[in-house]
Design a protein around this motif. Structure first.
Motif, PDB file in Angstrom:
ATOM      1  N   CYS A 147      -3.443   2.747  -3.205  1.00  0.00           N
ATOM      2  CA  CYS A 147      -2.118   3.177  -2.758  1.00  0.00           C
ATOM      3  C   CYS A 147      -2.233   4.505  -2.004  1.00  0.00           C
ATOM      4  N   ARG A 170       0.814  -1.219   0.000  1.00  0.00           N
ATOM      5  CA  ARG A 170       0.000   0.000   0.000  1.00  0.00           C
ATOM      6  C   ARG A 170       0.851   1.274   0.000  1.00  0.00           C
ATOM      7  N   CYS A 230       3.155   0.601  -3.612  1.00  0.00           N
ATOM      8  CA  CYS A 230       2.488  -0.055  -4.740  1.00  0.00           C
ATOM      9  C   CYS A 230       3.484  -0.580  -5.773  1.00  0.00           C
TER      10      CYS A 230
END
Length: 167
Positions: A143, A69, A72
């Protein structure tokens, strides 16, 4: 407040909570169907058994997606499962679009030479159609900073063994 109004208020709170839970569950089921449909369509065309959704694989996929996250980055988890990953700019990508991107690599795969043509990648496609693979679990995350959407699916048993045909 009278007991009657307290009961009514509690009933309304429960009804709203239940409605939110049902909507969340419907969204989760919709995501599962979007992940499965393109992958099972190409498997069906090859007369392979459909993939079935596996909660353990989905939890693993979610765990790994959460790790990606922050950046990405298109890095594989190096876990015990087969894995496809996808990144798309923005946040409008659906699970079906990610799965369709993997399946679209079919055009580059040559079964007879068991290789990808034109210097293209087709390993996502071969993982999807790996004959002994029976289960899949997937996840997606937005993200941080809105830099896109990271999607991953994990497959069990894994595929893409060098020198072996997928089916």
């Amino acid at each position: 407040m009278s007991p009657f109004y307290t009961i009514i208020a509690l009933f309304l709170i429960l009804a709203i909570s239940s409605t939110n839970a049902i909507q969340k569950h419907r969204g989760y089921i919709n995501d599962i169907n979007q992940f499965l449909a393109p992958q099972n369509a190409v498997r069906s065309a090859l007369r392979l058994r459909p993939l079935v959704w596996d909660a353990k694989l989905a939890r693993y996929a979610q765990w790994y997606a959460n790790q990606r996250r922050l950046d990405c980055a298109l890095k594989h988890s190096a876990g015990p499962y087969g894995e496809n990953i996808f990144w798309g700019s923005g946040n409008g990508w659906t699970p079906a679009q990610a799965a369709a991107a993997w399946v679209s690599e079919r055009r580059w795969y040559n079964y007879w030479s068991n290789s990808c043509g034109g210097g293209q990648d087709c390993g996502h496609y071969t993982q999807v159609v790996w004959g002994s693979t029976s289960k899949v679990g997937c996840a997606r995350v937005t993200c941080f900073g809105g830099r896109g959407l990271f999607v991953t699916c994990n497959y069990d048993p894994p595929g893409n063994y060098i020198g072996e045909r997928p089916y």
